[in-house]
Design an enzyme around this catalytic site. Structure first.
Site, PDB file in Angstrom:
ATOM      1  N   GLY A  26       9.089  54.037  17.903  1.00  0.00           N
ATOM      2  CA  GLY A  26       7.990  53.568  18.470  1.00  0.00           C
ATOM      3  C   GLY A  26       7.418  52.502  17.845  1.00  0.00           C
ATOM      4  O   GLY A  26       6.617  51.843  18.478  1.00  0.00           O
ATOM      5  N   THR A  27       8.120  52.144  16.776  1.00  0.00           N
ATOM      6  CA  THR A  27       7.501  50.905  15.947  1.00  0.00           C
ATOM      7  C   THR A  27       8.003  49.441  16.519  1.00  0.00           C
ATOM      8  O   THR A  27       7.318  48.567  16.198  1.00  0.00           O
ATOM      9  CB  THR A  27       8.184  50.878  14.543  1.00  0.00           C
ATOM     10  OG1 THR A  27       9.635  51.243  14.452  1.00  0.00           O
ATOM     11  CG2 THR A  27       7.482  52.234  13.942  1.00  0.00           C
ATOM     12  N   ASN A  70       7.608  40.235  14.343  1.00  0.00           N
ATOM     13  CA  ASN A  70       7.045  40.145  15.594  1.00  0.00           C
ATOM     14  C   ASN A  70       5.346  40.266  15.562  1.00  0.00           C
ATOM     15  O   ASN A  70       4.952  41.374  15.373  1.00  0.00           O
ATOM     16  CB  ASN A  70       7.554  41.090  16.674  1.00  0.00           C
ATOM     17  CG  ASN A  70       7.069  41.216  18.120  1.00  0.00           C
ATOM     18  OD1 ASN A  70       6.092  41.169  18.343  1.00  0.00           O
ATOM     19  ND2 ASN A  70       7.999  40.936  18.778  1.00  0.00           N
ATOM     20  N   THR A 105       4.179  43.634  17.707  1.00  0.00           N
ATOM     21  CA  THR A 105       4.579  45.016  17.143  1.00  0.00           C
ATOM     22  C   THR A 105       3.864  45.137  15.903  1.00  0.00           C
ATOM     23  O   THR A 105       3.513  46.147  15.362  1.00  0.00           O
ATOM     24  CB  THR A 105       6.033  45.269  17.081  1.00  0.00           C
ATOM     25  OG1 THR A 105       6.511  44.310  16.454  1.00  0.00           O
ATOM     26  CG2 THR A 105       6.467  45.000  18.547  1.00  0.00           C
ATOM     27  N   GLY A 145       4.340  49.027   8.656  1.00  0.00           N
ATOM     28  CA  GLY A 145       3.869  50.246   9.047  1.00  0.00           C
ATOM     29  C   GLY A 145       2.617  50.847   8.725  1.00  0.00           C
ATOM     30  O   GLY A 145       1.809  51.227   9.131  1.00  0.00           O
ATOM     31  N   GLU A 146       2.836  51.181   7.225  1.00  0.00           N
ATOM     32  CA  GLU A 146       2.100  52.169   6.713  1.00  0.00           C
ATOM     33  C   GLU A 146       0.951  51.469   5.985  1.00  0.00           C
ATOM     34  O   GLU A 146      -0.177  52.106   5.623  1.00  0.00           O
ATOM     35  CB  GLU A 146       2.745  52.950   5.655  1.00  0.00           C
ATOM     36  CG  GLU A 146       3.491  54.052   6.337  1.00  0.00           C
ATOM     37  CD  GLU A 146       4.590  54.472   5.534  1.00  0.00           C
ATOM     38  OE1 GLU A 146       4.600  55.741   5.031  1.00  0.00           O
ATOM     39  OE2 GLU A 146       5.492  53.683   5.233  1.00  0.00           O
TER      40      GLU A 146
END
Lengths: 743, 330
Positions: A464-465, A628, A631, A701-702
């Site tokens: 989903g990333t 990106n 995202t 992400g984190e």
């Protein structure tokens, strides 16, 4: 192309319901449905288990218990990352935590399986278990093992006690964080289709190679016999780094019945069966000079672990790199409980650790009567304060300054509980963010076909990333193709092996490998064209070649890629690229690699009821080069919202009698809803970390979670003057500190 | 979920006749019942769907009141112009509940009959006198942060989760019932739900097979109406404490007052003690404090929910102050 806000290439399929998830495949026709029966005690053993009634229930094909399971491999503890280890299920009569599977019912429909589940008749000999972390904290022990097999649990630099004792300004506080859960939208699910000796395994997994290895070693069969398929994953947040009971049980049932069998966990089961972020008690001590310079930092973490399966969350590890101070100490201790096992939950370590440390820094700022932004800037280290190596590319101060300016930090109320808007007490808070940038061996192949399109392949996952999208961009960039001529295929064990999605390393691992694959493919194509007498590029010097618009140009001569490939490689031409392990990359020895950020939050606290509502939030981040913009921003905003949840809402409540998580559904385990999140924005500074990789990119992400909760907590203090050190900050913890009711 | 049979009722008399068979239950929006069936907390063998009965009208009554059909959705009821104008406390309560999707499905009758959100009620492995009479109350001595502080018993400390019913309580609504034999009766909403006592599994005064056909609102009383819901997140969450008030003032004195709480008891909790402490007294914080003290005089916490007592006091005080201020201003 790299960095542009390209829309998700898999977006249309997902919104149209055409992206097929693990539980939804139907390749081999009607599958059978398995339903997991969980233990209703927390500690003890099964003394009798009778499946006769359940087996007679309509539609039931089999009921499996620990009496029926085949031989299983044991976890090999020498494998540093547990995700690759065996995961035996239904292997003993002992119950090691509430909800642990004790049987699997397989039936023709899901409802038949679920209806038969309570008919499995089980007698237990219950034993007294330990479920209360606070009551057992004195049993804490120092683990022998390294965290993830590579990170020491304890570090010390200088003489902390001496440094702290002589510091004129000291903070010594204990912060507690609760049990938290990953809870991805797609539940943990697996469909296994037997094909002779082979198993096709549709499983919702973050790491294909780990799933394959874990299944193979548990079932004690050749990994080549296992074919993992997981092109779409509906979120994982760490809970799908490894496979769990659903996968092994589905495999056993499919082999026993020689039929496709699928098993999904219910939302309630996910709370007990897919890992939990350990609860923690963190003592943070900060000793500072009156000008704010830290002389001593100690971060000592005590957390729960399942008594039988140790897990150490790396909660204090980024404290080792965050601020300068000559005297330092970090420690991780474990309290053995009979609760579900700890596993990685998004931003393992930093999420709870920075809640504590960045709250303590805020407390220090108030003690010093100093702007918390300025306090952090004054403690900016020149070298990594524990390792003594340079930072690869550290821009924490820029994040702090830029964030403060964009947020309007200068208008913050310097005094706590000093700004009112009607019934709302308003407060501003901030916190720093830091997260280690990780790297792991990953391979990606790119193939150019005779029609001029490229196919990228890796067993990498997109949870989903946005993996499909960024790999499309990197391939388009590397081969000079428009993105609609690139197709990315992921999540199959037949493809080149990656380290999957986890630790925020998936994007840079796979994009770096793909970038190198494109380089290799360009060289092949140029060599081909240069040696091909029929090519317009024949004999030209490839050094000046440019790949643009689906063709190759050297000087004034040009030819399309499809012409070169079709003429020389009618079946297509392929190249592979790879990313090294951290241990093989000297930059990880010579530099400290992190990504950074700064969070700013404004909250309102109802002066009567202590209801806390986020009013706005901003994060400014430094992650090297962005792959990106869209995202990356989504990842960061999603992380910030996790931080809001950690600060204000999320908490797994344990029943002290049974060891069950009581509030085990999403109506009771609260996470933020839309109405909780008003204005949230993430800004990423331009950057390029040339020590990280050839693309200059780092994990995203984190990072958004790291420190986010502390910014909210600090804003609550600024609004009310009430410092809550026991997370989450629910209203009853603030209520006693509110001013009396007035007219 | 256990297998069950299903029929769709076409008229009210047929519905009550159909539900008389053993194991039968009504279903309307299903927003609560279906969840409970999946967990086998509810195990009906037959469902009688009453959602399409012609009981969806909201009509004015000759006395100036309003009759809301039991099958009117929560959304339609909240949006009705007459409800919004004359019974704003009801609209406020309805829109504070659940989510838009659930309100579109949930009926007024079903809202009154929703079951508690006590986690032990949902967990069939845990003792629960409401689900399984005689099996004990796991919430006592367990995790009881959301539980009741008023009207509790040693058998049950569950709360009724409805917002709507709390508003209806201060509006002195009447619940219209149709019995299996075709006879109709009305019950005050205050009397409709029961306290747990020794029989927490019996939650209302409904007779077996009896069906709610509508809710009658008397003409609105004078005064300003406010519903205030306090919860852990801004939406999609049940009340920790909620307060419905209707307050009228006359030159600084409270001429009439009604007050009810949600989230504190096994039923919507009308506080006649608070009302008595308000009526005839000055519209001032000291009065509200006295009313709050009176309302919570018998409140008992069980540990995790101790905070609800002070939260209820403070929420009542502020809501009364806002209502009184508005009536003075208006």
């Amino acid at each position: 192309m790299i960095g542009q806000a390209l829309d998700r290439v898999d977006g249309p399929a997902k919104v149209a319901g055409q992206a097929t998830y693990a539980y939804e495949h139907w390749d081999d026709g009607q599958p059978l449905y398995g339903f997991v029966v969980g233990a209703t005690i927390g500690t003890g053993r099964i003394t009798r288990i009778d499946t006769a009634r359940a087996e007679r229930s309509p539609g039931v094909h089999m009921v499996m218990t620990h009496h029926d399971t085949p031989a299983q491999g044991a976890p090999d503890l020498s494998i540093p990352f547990e995700y690759w280890r065996a995961f035996p299920v239904l292997s003993r009569a002992d119950v090691r935590h509430y909800g642990e599977p004790v049987a699997l019912v397989v039936a023709a429909t899901f409802e038949q399986a679920r209806a038969a589940a309570p008919l499995v008749d089980i007698e237990y000999a219950g034993e007294a278990g330990s479920y209360d972390f606070a009551a057992c904290r004195h049993q804490a022990y120092a683990p022998d093992s390294l965290i993830y097999g590579m990170i020491p649990t304890d570090t010390a630099v200088g003489d902390f006690d001496a440094g702290f004792d002589t510091a004129p300004v000291r903070i010594d506080e204990r912060y507690t964080t609760p049990y938290e859960f990953s809870q991805p939208m797609e539940p943990h699910a697996c469909l296994v289709e037997p094909h002779g000796e082979d198993l096709i395994v549709h499983v919702s997994s973050q790491i294909v190679d780990a799933a394959r290895a874990s299944i193979a070693s548990t079932l004690q069969i050749d990994p080549e016999r296992i074919h993992i398929v997981t092109p779409y994953v509906g979120g994982g947040f760490g809970s799908k780094l490894r496979i769990h009971h659903e996968t092994i049980l589905a495999a056993f049932a499919a082999r026993a019945l020689n039929r496709p069998v699928k098993v999904a966990l219910t939302r309630q089961q996910i709370f007990h069966l897919t890992g939990v972020r350990p609860t923690s008690s963190q003592r943070v001590r900060l000793g500072a000079e009156r000008d704010g310079r830290l002389v001593a930092i100690a971060h000592e973490v005590t957390m729960h672990t399942n008594r039988h399966e140790e897990y150490i969350e790396p909660t204090a590890t980024t404290t080792r790199s965050l601020y300068a101070a000559p005297h330092r100490l970090t420690r991780h201790r474990l309290v053995p409980l009979d609760l579900p096992r700890g596993e990685d939950v998004r931003a393992p370590g930093e999420a709870p650790g920075l809640l504590a440390v960045e709250s303590a820094m805020d407390e220090l700022a108030y003690a010093l009567e100093m702007d918390p932004v300025e306090l952090r800037i004054r403690n900016e280290p020149e070298l990594d304060p524990e390792r003594g190596v340079p930072f690869s590319d550290r821009h924490l101060v820029e994040c702090l300054r830029d964030g403060a300016r964009r947020f309007g930090w200068e208008s913050r109320p310097a005094q706590a509980a000093s700004l009112r808007e009607g019934r709302w007490m308003v407060g501003y808070g901030m916190a720093a963010a830091i997260r280690g940038h990780l790297q792991a061996p990953t391979k990606v192949a790119v193939r150019l076909q005779a029609d001029g399109t490229a196919v990228v392949r890796s067993d990498m996952t997109d949870i989903g990333t946005g993996t499909y999208t960024i790999l499309t961009q990197v391939a388009a960039d590397g081969l000079g193709l428009p993105p609609d001529r690139v197709r990315v295929e992921l999540g199959r064990s037949e493809f080149p092996v990656s380290m999957g999605s986890g630790g925020s390393w998936g994007a840079t691992n796979s994009c770096t490998a793909l970038h190198r694959a494109c380089e290799a493919l360009r060289e092949k194509l140029l060599a081909t064209a240069s040696n091909d007498a029929r090519s317009a590029l024949h004999g030209l010097d490839p050094a000046g070649a440019a790949f643009v618009d689906g063709g190759v140009r050297i000087g004034g001569a040009s030819e399309t890629l499809s012409e070169i490939v079709a003429r020389n490689h009618p079946d297509g031409v392929e190249a592979e690229g790879e990313t090294l392990a951290m241990t093989d990359d000297p930059n990880y020895q010579d530099y400290a690699l992190h990504s950074y950020g700064a969070h700013f939050a404004e909250v309102g606290v109802d002066a009567d009821t202590a209801e806390i509502r986020l009013r706005r939030m901003l994060g400014v981040f430094s992650v090297g080069r962005v792959l990106n913009a869209k995202t990356a921003r989504s990842q960061l905003i999603g992380g910030m919202i996790w931080g809001v949840g950690a600060a204000l809402e999320e908490e797994g409540a344990v029943d002290p009698r049974s060891g069950a998580f009581v509030n085990r559904d999403l109506a009771q385990y609260l996470v933020p809803v839309h109405a909780d999140i008003s204005e949230v924005d993430a800004v990423v500074l331009d950057g390029f970390d040339d020590k990280a990789n050839v693309l200059g990119a780092k994990g995203v992400g984190e990072l958004g979670i790291c420190g986010a909760g502390a910014a909210v907590a600090n804003a609550v203090f600024n609004a009310t003057g009430v410092r809550v050190r026991d997370f989450p900050i629910t209203l009853e913890k603030v209520l006693p500190g509110l001013p009396p009711m007035d007219d | 979920m256990r297998s069950f049979t299903y029929e769709r009722a076409t008229d009210a008399r047929g519905a009550v006749a159909a539900v008389s068979r053993p194991g039968a239950k009504f279903i309307s929006g299903g927003t609560n019942l279906l969840d409970l069936m999946k967990l086998e907390v509810e195990r009906p063998s037959h469902l009688v769907d009453i959602s399409r009965l012609p009981l969806t009208d909201i009509e004015e009554l000759p006395d100036g009141g309003l009759r809301i059909g039991a099958q009117a959705t929560n959304s339609d009821t909240a949006a009705d112009a007459r409800v919004r104008t004359h019974y704003p406390v009801l609209t406020q309560a309805l829109v504070a509940g659940a989510s838009g999707q659930l309100r579109n499905k949930a009926s007024v009758g079903g809202n009154l009959l929703q079951r508690t959100r006590c986690p032990y009620f949902y967990d069939t492995a845990a003792g629960c006198n409401k689900r399984d009479p005689g099996s004990g109350c796991s919430a006592i001595g367990g995790f009881n942060r959301i539980h009741a502080i008023l009207g509790v018993s040693d058998a049950c400390i569950a709360t009724h989760p409805s917002d709507m019913a709390v508003a209806m309580t201060v509006l002195e609504a009447q619940v219209e019932l149709l019995d299996a034999d075709g006879s109709a009766r009305r019950v005050a909403v205050t009397d409709f739900h029961r306290l747990p006592g020794d029989t927490p599994h019996i939650e209302t005064v409904l007779r077996p097979g009896e069906m709610i056909t509508g809710v009658v609102l008397p003409p609105p009383p004078p005064g300003r109406q406010i519903y205030r819901k306090v919860r852990d997140r801004a939406s999609y969450e049940f009340a920790l404490v909620s307060v419905a008030v209707i307050v009228a003032t006359d030159r600084g004195t409270i001429s009439s007052a009604r007050a009810a709480f949600g989230g504190v008891a096994h039923k919507p909790w009308r506080s006649v003690e608070a009302e008595a402490a308000l009526t005839g007294h000055p519209a001032a914080m000291a009065t509200y404090r006295a009313a709050a003290e009176a309302a919570m005089r018998d409140a008992v916490g069980r540990g995790h929910n101790d905070f609800k007592i002070e939260l209820a006091r403070r929420t009542l005080c502020r809501t009364l102050a806002q209502a009184a201020q508005a009536t003075e201003a208006g």
